[in-house]
Design a protein around this motif. Structure first.
Motif, short mmCIF file in Angstrom:
data_model
loop_
_atom_site.label_atom_id
_atom_site.label_comp_id
_atom_site.label_asym_id
_atom_site.label_seq_id
_atom_site.Cartn_x
_atom_site.Cartn_y
_atom_site.Cartn_z
N CYS A 69 0.85 -1.19 0.00
CA CYS A 69 0.00 0.00 0.00
C CYS A 69 0.88 1.24 0.00
N LEU A 70 0.88 1.97 -1.09
CA LEU A 70 1.74 3.13 -1.24
C LEU A 70 1.18 4.37 -0.55
N THR A 71 -0.09 4.32 -0.15
CA THR A 71 -0.72 5.39 0.61
C THR A 71 -1.53 4.75 1.74
N GLU A 72 -2.11 5.59 2.59
CA GLU A 72 -2.74 5.06 3.80
C GLU A 72 -4.12 4.45 3.55
N GLU A 73 -4.89 5.01 2.61
CA GLU A 73 -6.30 4.59 2.51
C GLU A 73 -6.49 3.12 2.16
N PRO A 74 -5.65 2.50 1.30
CA PRO A 74 -5.86 1.06 1.10
C PRO A 74 -5.55 0.24 2.34
N THR A 75 -4.57 0.71 3.11
CA THR A 75 -4.23 0.02 4.36
C THR A 75 -5.41 0.07 5.32
N GLU A 76 -5.95 1.28 5.55
CA GLU A 76 -7.06 1.40 6.48
C GLU A 76 -8.28 0.60 6.01
N THR A 77 -8.52 0.63 4.71
CA THR A 77 -9.67 -0.10 4.17
C THR A 77 -9.50 -1.61 4.34
N LEU A 78 -8.32 -2.13 4.01
CA LEU A 78 -8.11 -3.57 4.12
C LEU A 78 -8.19 -4.04 5.57
N TYR A 79 -7.71 -3.23 6.50
CA TYR A 79 -7.86 -3.58 7.91
C TYR A 79 -9.34 -3.59 8.30
N ALA A 80 -10.07 -2.58 7.83
CA ALA A 80 -11.50 -2.52 8.16
C ALA A 80 -12.26 -3.73 7.63
N LEU A 81 -11.78 -4.29 6.52
CA LEU A 81 -12.43 -5.45 5.91
C LEU A 81 -11.91 -6.77 6.45
N GLY A 82 -10.94 -6.70 7.38
CA GLY A 82 -10.37 -7.93 7.93
C GLY A 82 -9.40 -8.61 6.99
N GLU A 83 -8.85 -7.88 6.03
CA GLU A 83 -7.95 -8.45 5.03
C GLU A 83 -6.51 -7.96 5.20
N GLN A 84 -6.14 -7.59 6.41
CA GLN A 84 -4.82 -7.01 6.66
C GLN A 84 -3.67 -8.00 6.46
N ASP A 85 -3.94 -9.30 6.51
CA ASP A 85 -2.86 -10.28 6.33
C ASP A 85 -2.30 -10.25 4.92
N ARG A 86 -3.03 -9.65 3.99
CA ARG A 86 -2.53 -9.54 2.61
C ARG A 86 -1.46 -8.44 2.50
N ILE A 87 -1.42 -7.51 3.43
CA ILE A 87 -0.54 -6.34 3.33
C ILE A 87 0.88 -6.73 3.74
N VAL A 88 1.84 -6.48 2.84
CA VAL A 88 3.25 -6.79 3.16
C VAL A 88 4.10 -5.53 3.28
N GLY A 89 3.57 -4.37 2.90
CA GLY A 89 4.32 -3.12 3.01
C GLY A 89 3.37 -1.95 2.96
N ILE A 90 3.74 -0.86 3.64
CA ILE A 90 2.87 0.30 3.74
C ILE A 90 3.64 1.59 3.54
N SER A 91 2.90 2.69 3.46
CA SER A 91 3.48 4.03 3.40
C SER A 91 4.00 4.44 4.78
N GLY A 92 5.10 5.15 4.78
CA GLY A 92 5.64 5.67 6.04
C GLY A 92 4.76 6.72 6.67
N PHE A 93 3.81 7.26 5.91
CA PHE A 93 2.88 8.26 6.45
C PHE A 93 1.66 7.62 7.11
#
Length: 268
Positions: A9-33
């Motif tokens: 996730c190169l920005t925050e909104e996909p990270t927040e959305t995926l966590y809200a959907l319970g799909e955070q285990d798919r995320i391997v990297g995020i934005s420093g912001f």
């Protein structure tokens, strides 16, 4: 598991959305912001800023999808694509666009029903704020500022949130401009002319300085400056086009407007 299994996730909104959907285990990297949710910042590797990214570090994570936002990340996207990474750069600019983005992202990861239900829940929250705002005896004129040097006025979804919360955005024609460079003011005179009752500062990545804004030439004549109605809303709350803007962001705007209304009515 349906859909991409290793998402950067190169920005925050996909990270927040995926966590809200319970799909955070798919995320391997995020934005420093990223600040939302806090566990993402704690648990996930930080591999990008907004206009730059650690492409080498991203490639080591072996992502099958990178998700970013807007033309500003076009160069990052191009470099990742050249290195064989599939990239989705969303470019939504409105409240309706944010809700559609959530539904589309849910569909990508096999969570379409959950995403649709979540988007519907967010819409109900917006409707409740709008209903409360409809009872205001007077609507304030609101100026949203994204940056100070040069002065950049608010983007479309920010203007729409102001309207939902009961305010009147003073630069509606500029808010519809998708690129920040089209929302730059040559000087502060147009703000003086439109005389907002409330100024909301959300400077991307740095602290809003109301005293500096109040000291701008001629701004002492503005209602908001005269009445001390200069407020900061942190940029992660209203400048990222995701769930934060439609929850804590709009609620912060509504609170400012409701407090303004109580003061004005009390002084009448």
């Amino acid at each position: 598991m349906i859909g991409p299994r290793r998402i950067v996730c190169l920005t925050e909104e996909p990270t927040e959305t995926l966590y809200a959907l319970g799909e955070q285990d798919r995320i391997v990297g995020i934005s420093g912001f990223t600040v939302r949710p806090p566990e993402a910042r704690r648990d996930k590797p930080k591999v990008s800023a907004f206009t730059s990214a650690k492409v080498g570090e991203i490639l080591k994570l072996k992502p099958d999808l990178a998700i970013g936002f807007s033309d500003i990340q076009a160069d990052i996207a191009a470099e990742l694509i050249r290195n064989g990474v599939e990239v989705w750069i969303a470019n939504h600019r409105s409240v309706a666009g944010i809700l559609d983005y959530i539904r589309r992202l849910g569909g990508l990861v096999g969570a379409a029903e959950r995403a649709s239900a979540y988007a519907d829940e967010l819409q109900r929250g917006l409707d409740a704020i709008a209903a409360q705002a409809s009872m205001l005896p007077q609507r304030p004129r609101v100026y949203v500022e994204e940056w100070d040097e040069p002065i950049i006025t608010g983007i479309q979804w920010g203007a729409e949130l102001v309207e939902i919360a009961g305010g009147i955005d003073v630069f509606p024609e500029l808010s519809r401009e998708p690129l920040a460079k089209a929302r730059i003011l040559a000087n502060g005179d147009p703000v003086i002319a439109r005389n907002p009752d409330i100024i909301i500062g959300s400077w991307c990545g740095k602290k809003f300085r109301p005293e500096r804004v109040a000291a701008r030439p001629g701004w002492e004549a503005i209602n908001a400056v005269r009445d001390g109605e200069l407020h900061e809303i942190k940029s992660p709350l209203i400048l990222q086009p995701g769930p934060a803007a439609l929850t804590d962001g709009v609620q912060a705007i509504a609170q400012i407007i409701q407090q303004w209304s109580k003061r004005v009515v009390g002084a009448a």
